[in-house]
Design an enzyme around this catalytic site. Structure first.
Site, short mmCIF file in Angstrom:
data_model
loop_
_atom_site.label_atom_id
_atom_site.label_comp_id
_atom_site.label_asym_id
_atom_site.label_seq_id
_atom_site.Cartn_x
_atom_site.Cartn_y
_atom_site.Cartn_z
CB SER A 157 -69.17 51.91 63.92
OG SER A 157 -69.10 53.08 64.69
CG ASP A 252 -63.60 57.03 61.33
OD1 ASP A 252 -64.08 57.67 62.28
OD2 ASP A 252 -63.82 55.81 61.15
CG HIS A 282 -67.33 56.54 61.49
ND1 HIS A 282 -66.44 55.62 61.98
CD2 HIS A 282 -68.54 56.23 62.05
CE1 HIS A 282 -67.06 54.80 62.81
NE2 HIS A 282 -68.34 55.15 62.86
#
Length: 311
Positions: A157, A252, A282
């Site tokens: 991320s 995502d 995600h």
């Protein structure tokens, strides 16, 4: 493909537990929410020993945790890891199981870095810390049991944002020998709103309100979000970057920018191994208690990294 049934169940549970009307989360709420979510992290890591320490950073000492697989060579490849959390949340502790799992599957001695978080420390504090930590690991590789000629830089991320920036900056530093970058569900572009950010803006684990709040907490006033140190996808020159291992997820919000970065790197002549995981959301790699695909992707990353470091 449709959304994976187990991922759909997770999203349904999260929606039911959340407030009816979403509002901007406080920093503390954001941090608590991520910590709770990361309790679903599961990763096989038998025999991985840990040692905590500190390293000198530009704003003071930074904590790190070294993960050493039991069968690692005396001069094992190294993996510098930056945790996710929007540069506002997350820590060594929240990502402990993921870091241990990556160390196990890759055979690398992995250093997880507690860089400074916003809003207490705004841009470019996290980037400065990430660069300083990487350089420190390279200089002290022998003491860490790491082969300085086989360094992997990675993160998930927003941690992948830092990893991408470190690799871009490292092209100007002849003292670093980065053999691969490993970007998991990376956040790479705040300049444009991609179709995936629009399509999955709500009810897909991380929503637009949280993403915008993180960015507002991270950036000082007047900073251009197109700066490549904020949006690595916007870098004008990508030639000469380390080979890239990129994992994105179909559902995502950040899918499109990760996919686009893989294409841009390929166009620049960079070796890229890219997988977009069907049906996934995600942070799916860190949901091993719920999603079997979490362990599968870690195993895949292990194989890819081992090839990159010549193991």
């Amino acid at each position: 493909m449709p959304l994976d049934p187990l991922a759909k169940r997770l999203l349904t549970m999260m929606a039911a537990a959340g407030p009816a009307a979403r509002t901007r989360p406080s920093v503390e709420a954001r941090r608590q929410s991520l910590a709770k979510l990361m309790q679903f992290a599961r990763a096989e890591a038998p025999g991985v020993a840990t040692t905590d320490g500190t390293l000198p950073g530009p704003g003071g000492e930074l904590a790190y945790r070294l993960y050493a697989p039991e069968n690692a060579a005396p001069r094992a490849p190294g993996f510098v890891f930056f945790h996710g959390g929007g540069l506002v949340a997350g820590s060594i502790q929240t990502h402990d199981r993921i870091a241990a799992g990556i160390a196990h599957v890759t055979g690398c001695r992995l250093i997880s870095v507690d860089y400074r978080l916003a809003p207490e420390h705004k841009f470019p504090a996290a980037i400065d810390d990430a660069i300083a930590a990487t350089e420190w690991v390279a200089r002290n590789a022998g003491l860490l049991g790491i082969d300085a000629e086989r360094l992997v830089i990675g993160g998930d991320s927003a941690g992948a944002t830092l990893a991408a920036v470190v690799c871009q900056e490292a092209t100007q530093n002849a003292g670093l020998s980065i053999v691969a970058q490993c970007l998991i569900c990376p956040v790479l572009d705040f300049e444009e709103t991609s179709p995936s950010r629009e399509a999955f803006a709500e009810n897909h684990l991380i929503d637009r309100i949280t993403i915008n709040a993180d960015l507002a907490d991270y950036l000082p006033d007047g900073i251009d979000a197109a700066d490549p140190r904020i949006s690595p996808l916007r870098a004008a020159r990508l030639t000469g970057l380390p080979p890239a291992i990129i994992h994105t997820a179909e559902f995502d919000p950040m899918r499109d920018e990760g996919n686009a970065y893989a294409r841009k790197l390929l166009a620049a002549g960079v070796v890229v191994e890219h997988v977009c995981h069907d049906g996934m959301v995600h942070n799916f790699h860190a949901m091993g208690a719920i999603l079997p695909q979490a362990q599968l992707v870690l195993s895949q990353i292990g194989e890819q990294v081992r090839r990159a470091v010549g193991e």
